[in-house]
Design an enzyme around this catalytic site. Sequence first.
Site, short mmCIF file in Angstrom:
data_model
loop_
_atom_site.label_atom_id
_atom_site.label_comp_id
_atom_site.label_asym_id
_atom_site.label_seq_id
_atom_site.Cartn_x
_atom_site.Cartn_y
_atom_site.Cartn_z
N GLY A 12 0.85 -1.06 -0.01
CA GLY A 12 0.06 -0.09 0.00
C GLY A 12 0.83 1.27 -0.10
O GLY A 12 1.97 1.22 0.41
N ARG A 16 -2.22 8.81 2.86
CA ARG A 16 -2.89 9.89 4.00
C ARG A 16 -1.63 9.95 5.15
O ARG A 16 -1.79 10.77 5.76
CB ARG A 16 -4.05 9.13 4.53
CG ARG A 16 -5.43 9.55 3.81
CD ARG A 16 -6.37 8.66 4.29
NE ARG A 16 -6.51 7.28 4.09
CZ ARG A 16 -7.19 6.44 4.65
NH1 ARG A 16 -7.83 6.77 5.46
NH2 ARG A 16 -7.03 4.99 4.32
N GLN A 74 4.96 -6.12 -6.19
CA GLN A 74 3.51 -6.29 -6.52
C GLN A 74 3.22 -4.97 -7.16
O GLN A 74 2.93 -4.11 -6.69
CB GLN A 74 2.50 -6.26 -5.46
CG GLN A 74 1.01 -6.50 -6.09
CD GLN A 74 -0.22 -6.18 -4.99
OE1 GLN A 74 0.26 -5.40 -3.93
NE2 GLN A 74 -1.31 -6.42 -5.30
N GLY A 79 -5.17 -5.49 -5.66
CA GLY A 79 -6.04 -5.97 -4.53
C GLY A 79 -5.34 -7.02 -3.74
O GLY A 79 -4.12 -7.52 -3.77
N THR A 80 -5.90 -7.57 -2.33
CA THR A 80 -5.25 -8.20 -1.55
C THR A 80 -4.99 -9.47 -2.13
O THR A 80 -4.04 -10.26 -1.72
CB THR A 80 -6.06 -8.37 -0.15
OG1 THR A 80 -7.31 -8.43 -0.45
CG2 THR A 80 -5.73 -6.74 0.65
N ARG A 330 28.86 10.65 25.90
CA ARG A 330 28.84 10.05 24.66
C ARG A 330 29.24 8.84 24.37
O ARG A 330 30.02 8.18 25.54
CB ARG A 330 29.49 11.14 23.89
CG ARG A 330 28.62 12.57 23.61
CD ARG A 330 29.32 13.58 23.08
NE ARG A 330 29.93 13.22 21.76
CZ ARG A 330 30.85 13.77 21.19
NH1 ARG A 330 31.56 14.79 21.68
NH2 ARG A 330 31.47 13.18 20.04
N ASN A 383 41.68 17.36 22.48
CA ASN A 383 42.04 16.16 21.96
C ASN A 383 42.27 15.95 20.50
O ASN A 383 42.75 14.86 19.89
CB ASN A 383 40.98 14.88 22.35
CG ASN A 383 39.49 15.42 22.04
OD1 ASN A 383 39.30 16.37 21.66
ND2 ASN A 383 38.53 14.41 21.49
N SER A 402 40.86 24.48 38.13
CA SER A 402 39.80 24.92 37.01
C SER A 402 40.48 25.60 35.85
O SER A 402 41.44 26.09 35.77
CB SER A 402 38.98 25.70 37.89
OG SER A 402 38.34 25.41 38.96
N ALA A 420 45.33 26.24 38.43
CA ALA A 420 44.20 26.46 37.67
C ALA A 420 44.76 27.53 36.64
O ALA A 420 45.52 28.33 36.49
CB ALA A 420 43.32 27.45 38.56
C1 UD1 Z 1 -9.08 -5.03 3.80
C2 UD1 Z 1 -10.41 -6.46 3.69
C3 UD1 Z 1 -11.32 -6.22 4.59
C4 UD1 Z 1 -11.01 -6.08 6.12
C5 UD1 Z 1 -9.65 -4.88 6.05
C6 UD1 Z 1 -9.20 -4.86 7.35
C7 UD1 Z 1 -9.98 -7.32 1.24
C8 UD1 Z 1 -10.60 -7.50 0.21
N1 UD1 Z 1 -10.66 -6.72 2.30
O1 UD1 Z 1 -9.93 -4.09 3.27
O2 UD1 Z 1 -12.35 -7.43 4.52
O3 UD1 Z 1 -12.17 -5.62 6.99
O4 UD1 Z 1 -8.72 -4.95 5.09
O5 UD1 Z 1 -8.30 -3.67 7.39
O6 UD1 Z 1 -8.93 -7.99 1.62
N2 UD1 Z 1 -2.34 -4.24 -0.09
C9 UD1 Z 1 -1.32 -4.71 -1.08
N3 UD1 Z 1 -1.81 -4.80 -2.00
C10 UD1 Z 1 -3.07 -4.57 -2.68
C11 UD1 Z 1 -3.94 -3.85 -1.81
C12 UD1 Z 1 -3.61 -4.10 -0.61
O7 UD1 Z 1 -0.46 -4.84 -0.55
O8 UD1 Z 1 -3.16 -4.81 -4.01
C13 UD1 Z 1 -2.30 -4.28 1.42
C14 UD1 Z 1 -2.29 -2.82 1.86
O9 UD1 Z 1 -1.23 -2.15 1.86
C15 UD1 Z 1 -2.90 -2.87 3.24
C16 UD1 Z 1 -3.77 -4.25 3.25
O10 UD1 Z 1 -3.27 -4.99 2.05
O11 UD1 Z 1 -1.89 -3.27 4.01
C17 UD1 Z 1 -5.19 -4.08 3.27
O12 UD1 Z 1 -5.21 -3.27 2.10
P1 UD1 Z 1 -6.45 -2.27 1.97
O13 UD1 Z 1 -6.82 -1.65 0.59
O14 UD1 Z 1 -6.65 -1.13 3.04
O15 UD1 Z 1 -7.88 -3.45 2.36
P2 UD1 Z 1 -9.30 -2.74 2.76
O16 UD1 Z 1 -9.97 -2.29 1.62
O17 UD1 Z 1 -9.26 -1.99 3.97
#
Ligand code: UD1
Length: 454
Positions: A12, A16, A74, A79-80, A330, A383, A402, A420
């Site tokens: 990720g 933010r 990646q 997505g996860t 130090r 030194n 001193s 001193a």
């Molecule tokens: C995910 C879960 C959700 C859960 C929530 C908890 C899925 C689809 N959803 O949602 O059910 O309640 O986490 O916080 O898994 N990441 C990657 N590569 C990616 C996408 C994400 O490494 O392509 C990593 C992010 O850096 C992060 C984590 O996976 O650390 C979760 O990703 P994020 O997009 O925040 O998941 P949520 O949408 O919050």
Amino acid sequence: MSPINIVILAAGKGTRMYSDKPKVLHALAGKPLVQHVLDCATSLQPRQICVVYGHGGEAVPQAMQQYGAKFVIQEPQLGTGHAVQQAMPHLADGSRTLVLYGDVPLIQHSTLHQMQQEGEGLVLLTVNLENPTGYGRIVRDLQGDVQCIVEEKDATAEQREIREVNTGILLAPTEMLRAWLSKLGNNNAQGEYYLTDIVEMAVQQGLTVHTVQPAHRWEVEGINNKIQLATLERVWQQNIATQMMAQGVTLADPARIDVRGNITCGRDVEIDVGCIFEGKVNLGNFVRVGAYSVIRNATIAQGTQIAAFSHIDDSEVGANCHIGPYARLRPGTKLHDDAHVGNFVEIKNSEIGIGSKANHLSYIGDSTVGSRVNIGAGTITCNYDGANKHRTIIEDDAFIGSDTQLVAPVKVGKGATIGAGSTITLDAPAGELTISRGRQTTIAGWQRPQKGKK
Ligand code: UD1
Ligand code: MG
């Protein structure tokens, strides 16, 4: 229990955080977030750890080299589920795979261990929340068996009422995980490959999905911004303060201590407010640390008193010493027992013998000071000649008056006295008074200049 692999998702961007640094390299208790997760992962003695990273180029693998983990990139981040897929080629079958998150730093060994004990199938870590907004919901049937996880954006109004949510952390048999992941689609509200979709596949295959809940809510809290980072920092610090007090340490205020490393304390240790401990710190019995002191990688032996605003870095301090207020030790400082180091005294790479004192406004660098030496106010060891460092040796029972400069390399013999205000450039013989200032003269009748008329 079958052996485990661990996948840590850390791709990720951390938008933010508003930072050029990858999110998982921001520090909690002085240590990158992902390192907390790696330390916990390592404690489970996995076969393989695989970190999936993305943003920040090679910064993450470079910072975490020492773990011997496998790093896979990646790119793009779809997505996860897609993220875990990237790790699969590096994970051997005949094991289970645990998925952790680089931005969920405070997960505890005990919780993960409990997941491992839960059975050989699919195990989810879930929590019940008053306000589940934003999380994937755990959908169960009438018998209470898990059916699937539905993401907030894909959930029906009814499903959104569910309070039990997915923390994201799960444990799955590696072969099955591999097969499920290969079948993932991205036909959902976010167009992502959801890791959570494997739950429904497992259920369709007739597997029971187990759930475990963490002992503490903070174990599964993720970090997306500096506010959440600061909140978890306080949780961590409160936990350490509680542990220390439970073991008998007196803390003037458990909300005003910061430990960024490991501290061990003997009996009857007292720590005043605002102190920071970094690296490995060891405080012996009856040690007292005054307010706003900073101590890093140091051993302080029993009975030593450290007064307020002292800084001690990479040093070893003997028993019953008095340090500060406003003292600075130090790296490479070694104080033997009963030494006194007072206000505005800086010591570097030097040894101070038993019972020796430097109580006011001095610099002692690259020196070996014997026992029972008195170093007067304003003494400076010169030194550094602009190119090289040289040593100063002051033998037992010497007395340095001193405002003395000791121009190194130089030696002050045993029992010698330095008058001193001297600038000592040649060795001072043992037992004698050596003095280098001009004789005091009085000019009779001398008048101060007067201000001229305009
Ligand atoms: C995910 C879960 C959700 C859960 C929530 C908890 C899925 C689809 N959803 O949602 O059910 O309640 O986490 O916080 O898994 N990441 C990657 N590569 C990616 C996408 C994400 O490494 O392509 C990593 C992010 O850096 C992060 C984590 O996976 O650390 C979760 O990703 P994020 O997009 O925040 O998941 P949520 O949408 O919050
Ligand atoms: Mg998301």
